[in-house]
Design a protein around this motif. Structure first.
Motif, PDB file in Angstrom:
ATOM      1  N   LEU A 179      54.930  -6.118 135.046  1.00 15.66           N
ATOM      2  CA  LEU A 179      55.513  -4.871 134.560  1.00 15.66           C
ATOM      3  C   LEU A 179      56.635  -5.117 133.553  1.00 15.66           C
ATOM      4  N   LEU A 180      57.431  -6.132 133.727  1.00 19.09           N
ATOM      5  CA  LEU A 180      58.600  -6.370 132.874  1.00 19.09           C
ATOM      6  C   LEU A 180      58.222  -7.207 131.655  1.00 19.09           C
ATOM      7  N   ARG A 181      57.145  -6.805 131.025  1.00 20.77           N
ATOM      8  CA  ARG A 181      56.629  -7.552 129.898  1.00 20.77           C
ATOM      9  C   ARG A 181      57.263  -7.052 128.615  1.00 20.77           C
ATOM     10  N   TRP A 182      57.099  -7.799 127.520  1.00 24.10           N
ATOM     11  CA  TRP A 182      57.508  -7.291 126.209  1.00 24.10           C
ATOM     12  C   TRP A 182      56.680  -6.075 125.910  1.00 24.10           C
TER      13      TRP A 182
END
Lengths: 654, 101
Positions: free
Chosen positions: B98-101
C-alpha cells in the motif's frame, strides 16, 4: 546691498518658542479630519476645517512674524520640536525657524493658500469628492510649510517630497479619466528625477561638511561654513550647487524638467493656482535663495542658474504665444515667470528673485482663479477662441483678470513692474547683457500673450455657443471675494521694493539682506536705471498694443501672420516637439530596456532558474521514488545489505 | 560433556541465516513471522552460550527481555495479519504494498 550684514547672521538674536510647530500642524490636522470625513457622510465638516485650518495657520504665522519683527535685524524665531537623528557626528533636530526669508514665504503660503481654499468652497461645491479634495489641499499646504520652515536640508526634503506627493494626488484628482492620472504620474516621475539629484547633492554636502569637522546640514551651519567649504573644495561646491539646481528645475519647472507643469492643468483649477502661485513651484527658487551663501561661492553654478532661468523664461513665453487653452497659457506663463525668478537669483539678485516670487504668487493666483471662474461660467470650456465679450456677463472676473494681466505684463505701478524690473536691472548690472535682452524679449511676449488671452476671452464679439451662453453667470461670492483681495494685492504688492532713492526705496531688499548672501552688485548710474525701466515698460506696453491691434482692432491679423511664418507657428504649436523628443530619447529606450528586463531577464532568466530548480528536483525524484516499492521484504533486504556493508567496512578498516 | 562455545555460535549463525533467508524469500506473512522468531532465537542462543562462557548473568537477562518482546510482537503481528486478511483475503507480502510510490 549690504555686505556688512552677510556675516552677522551667526550671532543673531534667536527667540525660542513652541508656537511655530502649529503652523504646519494645523493644516495637517485639517488633513486628518478631511481623511476621516471623506469616508463618512459628514463630509460638509471640511467646509469648516479645510479653509479654517489654513486660516488659523495664517493667524499663527502673523503672530510669529510679528514676534520676529520685535527682534533686531537678522534675528530669528526658532522652535525645536524634537531630535530627529543623532548618529555619530551627525545630529539633526526637527527644528522650525522663521527668519526674514521664511516670514515672507509662510505669509504667502498661508495667506494665498487660505484664499484658494475659500475659492475652492465655491468651485468644488458640486463635486462629490470635495472632502478628499480639501484633505489633499491641506496636506499640500502643510508640506509646503514644512519646506519653508525647516532649518536644515533633510527637513526641507520632507516638505519637498510632501509637495511632490500632493501634486501627484491633486493633479490626478479626477483619476477616473486616464489622461488626468497620466498627468499626475508625469509630474511625480519628472519630480523624482530632480529629487534624486537633490538627494545626491545633499549627501555630497554632508560628506564635505564632515571633512571640515562639522557634519551638519543646518542652513545656519552651511551658510556659516560656506567660505571654508569653498576654500577647501571649490569644485565640490559647484557640483553640489548644480545638483541642487537640478532638484530645483524639477520642482520649479525649469528647463529641462519643466514638462510636467503644462500637463498639471489636468487637476482642478484651484490646484493649479495653489501649485503654481503659492507653493510648489517656488520651492526651487526658495531653496537657491536659502543657500545663497553657498551659491555665491560658485560663479560657474550661478551662471548656469541664470542661463537656465533666462532661457526658460523666453522658451516658455514663445510656447504661450500660440496656446488656445486659457489654463495652458497660464501654465506656460508660470514657467516663464519662474524663469525670471531663477534668472534673478542666478545674477545674484536673491532678494529680486524672492520679490518676484512674492508678487507672482499674488497675480498668478489671481489669474488662475480668474480662469477657474471663467471655466465655471463656461461649463468647463477653456478654449479662448470660443469665448469673447465675457465682460458683459462676468464683470468682477473681468476686472480682476484685467488687473492680473496688467500686473504680470509689468505695467507701472502694478506688482510685476517693480519685481521684474529689479531682476532685469540686476541682470544688466552684473554684466549679463545677453540674458538681460532675453529677459526683455520674454517680458514683451508676456504682455502680448496675456493680453491676447484677455482680449479674446473678455472683449470683442461673443463666440460663445448658444447652449453655454444660456448658462453664463458670475461666480458666487466665495469665488469672487478671493479674486478681489488678490487683485488689490496684485496692485500693491510691488510697492515694498521701489527703486533706490524713491520714497522708502528698496525696503524689501533691506528686510531680506541679513539672510541672503550679498553679491556685489555693480553700481549703475541712476540715468541708466531710468533708461532700463523705460525700455522695459515700453516693451510691455508695446506687447499689449500689439495684442490689441492683432486681436481687437483688426481680427485676422494673427491668422495672416501665422500663415506667413507657418514653420515657426507649427514649431510653437507643437511646443518644439519637446514631449516627443523626450519620448523618443528617454521613454522609448526606457520602455525597451524595461521590456528586455521583463521578458528576458525576469520571465526567462529568473523565472527559468526558479522553475528549473523545481522541475529538476521533480524529475529526479520521479526516478528515485521508484525505490519505494511498498513491499516490506524489499526494505528488509535493503536493511540486510546495509548491515552487511557497514559491518564489512568496519571489518575491512579494522 | 563439555561442548565448546564455537559450536553454539556456529549453530546460532546457521539458524539466524535460515531465518533471514525465510524473512526475505517467503511470501506468506505467517511464515515470515516464524522466520523472525528463528532469528530471535538464534540470537538468544548466542546470548546464553556466551553467558555461560563468560560466567555472567547479563546475557540471560537479555534473553528474557527478548522472549517477552517476541511474544508481544507476535501478538501484534498476528492481529495486523488478521485485520489485513479480513480486508484483502490475502496474507502474502508481495500483494500488500500500500505504501508504494
Amino acid at each position: 546691498m549690504h555686505p556688512e550684514h552677510a556675516h552677522t547672521a551667526a550671532e543673531a538674536v534667536v527667540l525660542a518658542t513652541s508656537l511655530l510647530r502649529w503652523i504646519p500642524l494645523l493644516p495637517l490636522i485639517g488633513f486628518g479630519i478631511g481623511v476621516f470625513a471623506a469616508s463618512t457622510n459628514r463630509r460638509s465638516i471640511v467646509h469648516i476645517t479645510g479653509p479654517g485650518s489654513v486660516l488659523l495657520a495664517f493667524v499663527v504665522s502673523v503672530i510669529a512674524v510679528s514676534r520676529l519683527w520685535t527682534l533686531p535685524a537678522g534675528g530669528a524665531v526658532v522652535d525645536n520640536v524634537f531630535t530627529w537623528i543623532s548618529v555619530g557626528m551627525l545630529h539633526l533636530d526637527m527644528t522650525f525657524r522663521v527668519d526674514a526669508l521664511t516670514s515672507v514665504m509662510i505669509l504667502i503660503i498661508t495667506g494665498i493658500g487660505f484664499l484658494i481654499h475659500l475659492y475652492s468652497l465655491g468651485y468644488m461645491h458640486e463635486d462629490a469628492d470635495e472632502a478628499r479634495f480639501f484633505s489633499y489641499l491641506n496636506l499640500f499646504v502643510a508640506s509646503m510649510l514644512v519646506l519653508v520652515l525647516a532649518d536644515s536640508l533633510p527637513v526641507v526634503f520632507i516638505g519637498w517630497e510632501g509637495v511632490g506627493v500632493c501634486s501627484y494626488l491633486l493633479i490626478g484628482f479626477w483619476y477616473q479619466d486616464m489622461a488626468n492620472a497620466d498627468a499626475g504620474r508625469k509630474a511625480m516621475i519628472t519630480n523624482r528625477i530632480g529629487d534624486a539629484a537633490f538627494l545626491i547633492g545633499m549627501f555630497i554636502l554632508v560628506w564635505a561638511m564632515h571633512d571640515l569637522g562639522a557634519a551638519s546640514l543646518r542652513f545656519e551651519d552651511l551658510n556659516r561654513m560656506a567660505p571654508q567649504l569653498g576654500a577647501a573644495a571649490p569644485h565640490l561646491v559647484t557640483a553640489v550647487c548644480l545638483l541642487l539646481l537640478i532638484g530645483a528645475t524639477g520642482k520649479s519647472a525649469q528647463i529641462p524638467l519643466y514638462v510636467w507643469l503644462p500637463d498639471a492643468m489636468a487637476g482642478p483649477t484651484p490646484v493649479s493656482a495653489l501649485i503654481h502661485a503659492a507653493t510648489m513651484v517656488t520651492a526651487g527658487v526658495y531653496m537657491i535663495a536659502r543657500l545663497s551663501p553657498l551659491y555665491v561661492l560658485s560663479p560657474a553654478a550661478l551662471d548656469v542658474v541664470a542661463t537656465i532661468g533666462a532661457v526658460t523664461a523666453l522658451f516658455a513665453a514663445t510656447m504661450a504665444l500660440v496656446q488656445n487653452d486659457l489654463k495652458k497659457i497660464l501654465a506656460y506663463s508660470t514657467i516663464s515667470q519662474i524663469g525670471y525668478m531663477v534668472l534673478g537669483v542666478g545674477v545674484g539678485s536673491f532678494s529680486g528673485g524672492v520679490f518676484h516670487l512674492m508678487t507672482h504668487a499674488c497675480f498668478k493666483a489671481l489669474l488662475f482663479l480668474g480662469a477657474g471662474s471663467v471655466m465655471h461660467a463656461m461649463s468647463g470650456e477653456l478654449d479662448i477662441h470660443k469665448m469673447g465679450n465675457l465682460k458683459a456677463k462676468l464683470p468682477t472676473t473681468r476686472w480682476t483678470f484685467l488687473v492680473g494681466c496688467l500686473a504680470i505684463a509689468g505695467v507701472p505701478p502694478l506688482a510685476a513692474f517693480f519685481s521684474k524690473d529689479m531682476i532685469l536691472e540686476a541682470a544688466f548690472a552684473s554684466g549679463h547683457v545677453v540674458l538681460w535682452f532675453i529677459g526683455l524679449t520674454a517680458a514683451g511676449m508676456t504682455a502680448f500673450y496675456m493680453f491676447r488671452a484677455y482680449f479674446l476671452a473678455f472683449e470683442g464679439e461673443s463666440r460663445v455657443d448658444h447652449h453655454t451662453e444660456h448658462h453664463l453667470h458670475e461666480s458666487p461670492p466665495p469665488m469672487t471675494i478671493p479674486l478681489m483681495v488678490l487683485a488689490v494685492l496684485s496692485i500693491v504688492a510691488g510697492w515694498v521694493g521701489l527703486p533706490h532713492g524713491i520714497l522708502w526705496g528698496d525696503a524689501w531688499g533691506h528686510y531680506l539682506a541679513p539672510v541672503l548672501a550679498s553679491h556685489e552688485a555693480h553700481e549703475i548710474a541712476g540715468s541708466t536705471v531710468l533708461l532700463l525701466t523705460l525700455v522695459t515698460t515700453g516693451v510691455a506696453l508695446g506687447g499689449i498694443f500689439l495684442a490689441y491691434s492683432f486681436y481687437l482692432k483688426s481680427p485676422g491679423t494673427a491668422d495672416r501672420i501665422a500663415e506667413r511664418f507657418h514653420g515657426i507657428y507649427v514649431l510653437l504649436w507643437n511646443k518644439y516637439w519637446i514631449d516627443e523628443l523626450y519620448d523618443r530619447l528617454f521613454i522609448t529606450p526606457y520602455v525597451i530596456v524595461s521590456k528586455f528586463f521583463w521578458k528576458v531577464v525576469d520571465a526567462m532568466l529568473i523565472d527559468g532558474v526558479v522553475n528549473g530548480v523545481g522541475v529538476a528536483v521533480g524529475k529526479t525524484s520521479d526516478v528515485w521514488r521508484r525505490l519505494e516499492s511498498g513491499n516490506v521484504q524489499h526494505y528488509a533486504a535493503a536493511m540486510l545489505i546495509g548491515a552487511v556493508v557497514t559491518c564489512g567496512v568496519y571489518w575491512w578498516l579494522a | 560433556m563439555n561442548v565448546p562455545v564455537e559450536n553454539y555460535l556456529v549453530l546460532a549463525a546457521l539458524i539466524f541465516a535460515i531465518g533471514c533467508a525465510g524473512v526475505l524469500t517467503r511470501r506468506n506473512f505467517i511464515v515470515i513471522l516464524m522466520s523472525v522468531e528463528l532469528m530471535l532465537n538464534a540470537v538468544n542462543l548466542t546470548f546464553v552460550a556466551l553467558s555461560r562462557q563468560l560466567v555472567s548473568m547479563d546475557g540471560q537477562m537479555i534473553v528474557f527481555f527478548v522472549m517477552t518482546v517476541a511474544a508481544a510482537e507476535v501478538a501484534v503481528g498476528l492481529a495486523i495479519f488478521l485485520a489485513i486478511y479480513s480486508q484483502r483475503r490475502t496474507v502474502n507480502a508481495d500483494e500488500i504494498s500500500l505504501l508504494r510510490w
